[in-house]
Design a protein around this motif. Structure first.
Motif: not given
Ligand code: F6R
Length: 615
Positions: A300-321, A412-417
């Protein structure tokens, strides 16, 4: 919310306090104040509604005697409007004691009643003044021991608070405490500092001590003592601030936001640095913590505001990889239901400041429920990483503008990493070489967008200064970028904006489209999925047919969108997970240029503060 600074040492404190407040002003800017114990040993105070400049003007008009002990505050109002009277510091004990506060004292009403019944007359509508009055009572009843009195006070308060106090009887001493709200110590030579974050004192020292939850600190010019709320000494954790004062200066830019947008190639490069080994992603901080990723069946990625949108990108990346299900939860919703989490859940929190109260509470809640916790954070010594089992720092450097830009890219970069690191550990990514090459190429590609699109997008924004509403559409990882584009525009230009998943439009929002309605559409590369690309092109045709003015963000060479676009913003070719880092840049520039065209302060938009330390 609210910036706090304290100083004791040989130097006159006012200049130090005001410079510290200027660096902390992003935390709140509806009023500001300072209190100083002067050379004669008397406590003086000045506070003013408005930005820090109003306080500076007042001090220039009528000087406040200077001295070597002082505290300063810049406010984001909670209890009581932004008036001179509600500004901090608050005084007590015949104006011989001064106190400043960040947070909310939740039990202030019964305490206020208790004190009022005992004859205290309050001068403000704040919860803070209650703490000042309580401190006076405890101080008088214990015969003038400030530290003991302070300890009694903090034990009676509920809620979230950072408090600093000083008393005329004790020049050279500032006491502070924190509960669920930030406070760090700056260690100087024969002088010491306190601050909401290191920005308060980084121009004087880069040696700092992090103070834990429910701890009290006393600083004198030569000593720092830290105890828990019961007086038991504790060891504060030392750290060196990794950036210098120049990093938090505007440095010739028109605004901090302009500077931070331009710093994105560097922020992303710094976040990647040291985390690629050969053609694999290896995050050294996560060494020995493989169990965080193998012993789980859910993230579960949790955050607020802009950080929560980074989290949404992270969701795609973590699920994918990493091939593990990922949900994204707004932190302020997460703990107010009964989420199904436990030892098999990894809760990843994302926070630039590391102090966002909603996110902090979500992390604590997750830990109480037995989940494993990892934070992605940009601020050293912050509370959220301290409360987490592991941390991956973004290295974006200090972000001063209220609207987050470079921190978002670094998140987003950190979540891709993280996604690639997890994929390696879980055995779901055998060969990361293509993605590693994409990562390494990102800084240069972001720089290219900045170089080629800045003038074009700024001109576009200039033409649209009278626009009343803008819509943003995206699919897949373009969807979070549509949300972010809309948020940036709302928060700094005060223009109504909405981000939608492109496929959702026909389920309702398409009714908003009327002739001339500007719509940004983030078009994914046809090289990644011809199907998704063709769906987005169809969505463009649907809105175009209804008169929308279509501004497309598409990769170079995407000819399919040209016949349907009024404007095309080009981004370089990138892998599917990496496009968001390029597509967001023109949207940031657009919001900034539009706000500037409207004559607005892009760094300090109305009603907002950078670090939201109240729930
Ligand atoms: C918008 C913005 C906010 C923050 C949010 C979380 O530009 O900056 O939406 O993203 O308040 O803040 P952090 O990341 O500090 O937890």
């Amino acid at each position: 919310m609210c910036g706090i600074v304290g100083y004791v040492g040989p130097r006159p404190s006012q200049g130090i306090l005001l410079a510290g407040l200027a660096r902390l002003e992003y935390r709140g800017y509806d009023s500001a104040g300072v209190a100083v114990i002067d050379e004669t040993g008397s406590l003086g105070m000045r506070k003013k509604a408005g930005k820090l400049s109003a306080l500076r003007d007042s001090l220039a008009d009528a000087a406040l005697p200077d001295g070597n002990t002082g505290i300063g505050h810049t406010r984001w109002a909670t209890h009581g409007g932004p008036t001179d009277g509600n500004a901090h510091p608050h005084l007590a004990d015949d104006d011989r004691l001064a106190l400043i506060h960040n947070g909310i004292i939740e039990n202030f009403a019964p305490l206020r009643d208790e004190l009022a019944a005992a004859g205290v007359a309050f001068r403000s509508e704040t919860d803070t003044e209650v703490a000042a009055a309580l401190l006076e009572r405890e101080y008088r009843s214990n015969g003038g021991d400030l530290q003991l009195a302070f300890r009694s006070v903090v034990n009676r308060l509920e809620g979230a608070f950072t408090l600093l106090a000083m008393h005329e009887d004790h020049p050279g001493l500032v006491v502070g405490a924190r509960r669920n709200s930030p406070l760090v110590i700056g260690l100087g030579e024969g002088e010491n500092f306190l601050g909401s974050d290191v920005a308060a004192f980084v121009e004087h020292t880069r040696k700092a001590l992090a103070i834990g939850q429910d701890q009290i600190v006393s600083i004198t010019p030569d000593a720092v003592t830290v105890t828990d709320f019961f007086g038991t000494p504790v060891q504060a954790e030392p750290f060196d601030v990794s950036w210098d004062a120049a990093a938090a200066e505007k440095g010739g830019w028109s605004s901090f936001m302009a500077k931070e947008v331009a710093e994105q190639p560097e922020a992303v490069a710094n976040t990647i640095r040291g985390r690629i080994q050969g053609d694999q992603v290896v995050i050294p901080e996560l060494d020995g913590l493989d169990d965080l990723f193998t012993g789980i069946n859910r993230v579960i990625i949790t955050a607020c505001g802009t950080a929560s949108y980074a989290a949404l990108v992270g969701k795609y990346a973590i699920e994918q990889w990493a091939r593990v299900p990922v949900d994204v939860e707004l932190a302020h919703e997460f703990r107010y239901r009964d989420p199904v989490i436990g030892a098999d859940t990894l809760v990843v929190s994302i926070s630039q400041s590391g102090e966002t109260m909603d996110t902090l509470m979500a992390v604590k809640y997750a830990r109480e429920r037995g989940a494993r916790t990892l934070s992605v954070c940009n601020t050293q010594g912050a509370t959220i990483p301290r409360e987490s089992d592991a941390v991956v720092y973004t290295h974006a450097g200090p972000e001063v503008a209220v609207a987050s830009t470079k921190a978002f890219s670094a998140q987003i970069t950190a979540l891709l990493l993280l996604g690639l690191h997890m994929g390696r550990v879980r055995g779901s990514v055998a060969d990361a070489s293509v993605d590693v090459a994409e990562l390494a190429a990102l800084p240069e590609k972001i720089a290219k967008v900045l170089e080629t699109e800045n003038d074009h997008v700024s001109q576009l924004a200039g033409w649209m200064a009278d626009t009343r509403s803008v819509l943003f559409l995206g699919r897949h990882v373009g969807y979070p970028i549509a949300l972010e584009g809309a948020l940036k525009l709302k928060e700094i230009s005060y223009i109504h904006a909405e981000g939608f998943a492109a496929g959702e439009l026909k389920h309702g929002p398409i009714a908003l489209i009327e002739p001339g309605q500007p719509v940004f559409v983030l078009v994914p590369s046809p090289r990644h999925s011809a199907l998704v690309h063709s769906k987005v092109v169809s969505n463009i045709q649907e809105i175009r047919a209804r008169g929308a003015r279509v501004i497309v963000v598409a990769e170079e060479g995407d000819a399919a969108v040209l016949p349907f676009a009024d404007e095309v913003i080009h981004i370089p070719l990138a892998g599917p997970m990496f496009e968001p880092l390029l597509a967001v840049v023109p949207l940031q520039i657009f919001a900034m240029a539009l706000a500037t065209a409207k004559g607005l302060d892009v760094d300090q938009p109305r009603n907002l503060a950078k670090s939201v330390t109240v729930e």
